[in-house]
Design a protein around this motif. Structure first.
Motif, PDB file in Angstrom:
ATOM      1  N   ASN A 105       0.829  -1.207   0.000  1.00 58.59           N
ATOM      2  CA  ASN A 105       0.000   0.000   0.000  1.00 58.59           C
ATOM      3  C   ASN A 105       0.861   1.253   0.000  1.00 58.59           C
ATOM      4  OD1 ASN A 105      -2.365  -1.483   0.118  1.00 58.59           O
ATOM      5  ND2 ASN A 105      -2.247  -1.643   2.358  1.00 58.59           N
ATOM      6  N   LYS A 106       0.204   2.346  -0.305  1.00 62.23           N
ATOM      7  CA  LYS A 106       0.918   3.619  -0.310  1.00 62.23           C
ATOM      8  C   LYS A 106       1.313   3.990   1.124  1.00 62.23           C
ATOM      9  CE  LYS A 106       0.372   7.954  -2.585  1.00 62.23           C
ATOM     10  NZ  LYS A 106       1.107   8.615  -3.279  1.00 62.23           N
ATOM     11  N   ILE A 107       2.524   4.495   1.266  1.00 69.16           N
ATOM     12  CA  ILE A 107       3.003   4.908   2.585  1.00 69.16           C
ATOM     13  C   ILE A 107       2.563   6.351   2.829  1.00 69.16           C
ATOM     14  CG2 ILE A 107       5.038   5.209   4.046  1.00 69.16           C
ATOM     15  CD1 ILE A 107       4.852   2.367   3.126  1.00 69.16           C
ATOM     16  N   THR A 108       1.726   6.541   3.820  1.00 68.81           N
ATOM     17  CA  THR A 108       1.266   7.910   4.051  1.00 68.81           C
ATOM     18  C   THR A 108       1.552   8.391   5.471  1.00 68.81           C
ATOM     19  OG1 THR A 108      -0.911   7.117   4.655  1.00 68.81           O
ATOM     20  CG2 THR A 108      -0.595   7.721   2.357  1.00 68.81           C
ATOM     21  N   SER A 109       1.955   7.503   6.343  1.00 70.28           N
ATOM     22  CA  SER A 109       2.220   7.947   7.708  1.00 70.28           C
ATOM     23  C   SER A 109       3.333   7.112   8.328  1.00 70.28           C
ATOM     24  CB  SER A 109       0.963   7.810   8.561  1.00 70.28           C
ATOM     25  OG  SER A 109       0.668   6.444   8.705  1.00 70.28           O
ATOM     26  N   LEU A 110       3.780   7.549   9.502  1.00 70.22           N
ATOM     27  CA  LEU A 110       4.854   6.818  10.171  1.00 70.22           C
ATOM     28  C   LEU A 110       4.427   5.406  10.542  1.00 70.22           C
ATOM     29  CD1 LEU A 110       6.501   9.503  12.470  1.00 70.22           C
ATOM     30  CD2 LEU A 110       7.492   8.417  10.475  1.00 70.22           C
ATOM     31  N   LEU A 162       4.991   3.234   7.742  1.00 70.56           N
ATOM     32  CA  LEU A 162       6.417   2.996   7.606  1.00 70.56           C
ATOM     33  C   LEU A 162       6.855   1.892   8.569  1.00 70.56           C
ATOM     34  CD1 LEU A 162       8.608   4.311   5.864  1.00 70.56           C
ATOM     35  CD2 LEU A 162       9.167   5.788   7.775  1.00 70.56           C
ATOM     36  N   LYS A 163       6.265   1.905   9.742  1.00 70.28           N
ATOM     37  CA  LYS A 163       6.575   0.888  10.749  1.00 70.28           C
ATOM     38  C   LYS A 163       6.150  -0.491  10.240  1.00 70.28           C
ATOM     39  CE  LYS A 163       6.953   0.747  15.662  1.00 70.28           C
ATOM     40  NZ  LYS A 163       6.998   1.658  16.786  1.00 70.28           N
ATOM     41  N   LEU A 223       5.939  -1.325   7.122  1.00 73.07           N
ATOM     42  CA  LEU A 223       6.884  -1.697   6.074  1.00 73.07           C
ATOM     43  C   LEU A 223       8.157  -2.276   6.682  1.00 73.07           C
ATOM     44  CD1 LEU A 223       7.672  -1.472   2.952  1.00 73.07           C
ATOM     45  CD2 LEU A 223       8.837   0.629   3.618  1.00 73.07           C
ATOM     46  N   ARG A 224       8.582  -1.668   7.788  1.00 73.33           N
ATOM     47  CA  ARG A 224       9.786  -2.142   8.472  1.00 73.33           C
ATOM     48  C   ARG A 224       9.618  -3.601   8.886  1.00 73.33           C
ATOM     49  NH1 ARG A 224      11.247  -0.267  14.609  1.00 73.33           N
ATOM     50  NH2 ARG A 224      12.604  -2.019  15.095  1.00 73.33           N
ATOM     51  N   ILE A 268       9.822  -5.832   5.843  1.00 71.81           N
ATOM     52  CA  ILE A 268      11.182  -6.019   5.344  1.00 71.81           C
ATOM     53  C   ILE A 268      11.971  -6.929   6.275  1.00 71.81           C
ATOM     54  CG2 ILE A 268      13.367  -4.852   4.828  1.00 71.81           C
ATOM     55  CD1 ILE A 268      11.816  -2.414   4.003  1.00 71.81           C
ATOM     56  N   GLN A 269      11.822  -6.693   7.573  1.00 68.46           N
ATOM     57  CA  GLN A 269      12.595  -7.482   8.518  1.00 68.46           C
ATOM     58  C   GLN A 269      12.231  -8.963   8.473  1.00 68.46           C
ATOM     59  OE1 GLN A 269      12.012  -5.114  12.017  1.00 68.46           O
ATOM     60  NE2 GLN A 269      14.160  -4.520  12.068  1.00 68.46           N
ATOM     61  N   ARG A 309      11.325 -10.454   5.783  1.00 74.56           N
ATOM     62  CA  ARG A 309      11.773 -10.981   4.505  1.00 74.56           C
ATOM     63  C   ARG A 309      13.281 -11.206   4.451  1.00 74.56           C
ATOM     64  NH1 ARG A 309      11.383  -7.374   0.542  1.00 74.56           N
ATOM     65  NH2 ARG A 309       9.916  -5.992   1.576  1.00 74.56           N
ATOM     66  N   ASN A 341      22.559  10.520  -5.308  1.00 68.24           N
ATOM     67  CA  ASN A 341      21.479   9.547  -5.475  1.00 68.24           C
ATOM     68  C   ASN A 341      21.934   8.321  -6.251  1.00 68.24           C
ATOM     69  OD1 ASN A 341      19.093  10.268  -4.160  1.00 68.24           O
ATOM     70  ND2 ASN A 341      18.702  11.907  -5.621  1.00 68.24           N
ATOM     71  N   GLU A 401      22.199   4.428  -4.997  1.00 65.20           N
ATOM     72  CA  GLU A 401      21.449   3.378  -5.708  1.00 65.20           C
ATOM     73  C   GLU A 401      22.366   2.292  -6.251  1.00 65.20           C
ATOM     74  OE1 GLU A 401      19.170   5.371  -8.725  1.00 65.20           O
ATOM     75  OE2 GLU A 401      18.006   6.393  -7.164  1.00 65.20           O
TER      76      GLU A 401
END
Lengths: 181, 131
Positions: free
Chosen positions: B2-7, B10-11, B13-14, B17-18, B20, B54, B58
């Motif tokens: 989903n789109k990241i719109t708030s902290l 983001l949490k 997403l963290r 990722i962790q 994975r 950048n 990358e």
């Protein structure tokens, strides 16, 4: 400098050179007053009176590697060209605040540019500095800071592409939410 | 995703990722990592140092090499901006000039990964016009 974001990236380096540990970038857009104000403040070493007087002089710099210092003069020029001004407030040992005011709808105001990119690159480039960014419009406010991000991300590096993309998305979404230009 | 719109997104997403990937043990010890410093003063920014930084971040990630990319001030080579200083552990720092996107990739591919010297190095004993 082509964009206001470039100017911010540039002025932040002054704060870094002044050994700041905390830098705050605050942008205020007011349609009512037709003003676009950028305020960058730090808790660095500040300047004495003589240095502060010379800071706007393009032929003054604290460096010995070259003879010009164009960061502040360029910002002042762009601000004044769009009907605004540049203010400098500094206290030796306490820090410095640079406030640039632009005419919001003036044709000569540089576009905002990549504000999200500047925030992220500064956060990656100077990991030990706490960076705070707030953006206010008449529709609302958005703020984000590196201490906040560090707490959210834990040990995940901000430099990884997935995280950078997500943080960029977060900032852009919220900026458009408050109608930032 | 989903789109990241708030902290809190983001949490989330963290945590994703962790679960994975297993984080590499990454020390902050700068003597074991390749250090890249991008000159990010007025002259650098005006010449496109932001894009250079950048690309370096990358590319380093894409090639999975451990580097620390940071910003530094003006090194006095304003005519050759964007400038990038690369320090490979155990070697002397090398400053490259005119580092556009292509040059940035070349530095990673040829200098950092293969250890070959490439064009565009600013010699250490180089003196600016002011010296």
């Amino acid at each position: 400098m082509k964009t206001i974001a470039d100017h911010i990236l540039d002025i932040i380096q002054n704060s870094v050179r002044a050994s700041a540990s905390r830098i705050t970038v605050e942008i205020r857009e007011s349609i009512m007053n037709d003003k676009y104000t950028v305020e960058i403040s730090d808790n660095g070493s500040g300047m004495d009176k003589m240095t502060a007087m010379k800071a706007r002089d393009p032929f003054y710099t604290s460096r010995s590697t070259r003879k010009v210092g164009l960061g502040l003069p360029f910002l002042q020029q762009n601000a004044e060209q769009s009907g605004g001004s540049l203010q400098l407030f500094t206290q030796e040992g306490k820090g410095t605040t640079v406030t640039a005011t632009f005419g919001l709808t003036n044709i000569d105001r540089p576009p905002s540019g990549d504000l999200a990119g500047v925030f992220i690159l500064t956060a990656i480039g100077h990991p030990h500095i706490s960076l705070f960014y707030a953006h206010h419009t008449e529709k609302g406010s958005f703020s984000i800071s590196t201490p906040e991000l560090k707490e959210t991300l834990g040990e995940l590096p901000l430099g990884s592409s997935e995280i950078r993309k997500a943080v960029t998305e977060l900032i852009l979404h919220n900026l458009s939410g408050i109608g930032a230009s | 995703m989903n789109k990241i719109t708030s902290l809190s997104d983001l949490k989330q997403l963290r945590e994703d990722i962790q679960s994975r990937i297993k984080l590499r043990e990454k020390s902050d010890a700068s003597d074991t990592l390749v250090q890249i410093k991008v000159g990010m003063a007025t002259c650098g920014i005006a010449s496109g140092a932001k894009e250079t930084m950048n690309v370096l971040i990358e590319e380093a990630e894409r090639q999975a090499i451990d580097v620390v990319v940071t910003q530094t001030g003006c090194m006095g080579f304003c005519y050759a901006e964007p400038t990038v200083e690369v320090t490979i552990p155990g070697r002397d720092p090398v400053v490259f000039g005119h580092v556009d996107k292509a040059k940035a990739r070349e530095i990673i591919d040829h200098y950092i990964i293969q250890g070959k010297l490439i064009d565009g190095i600013i010699p250490v004993e180089f003196k600016t016009i002011n010296d």
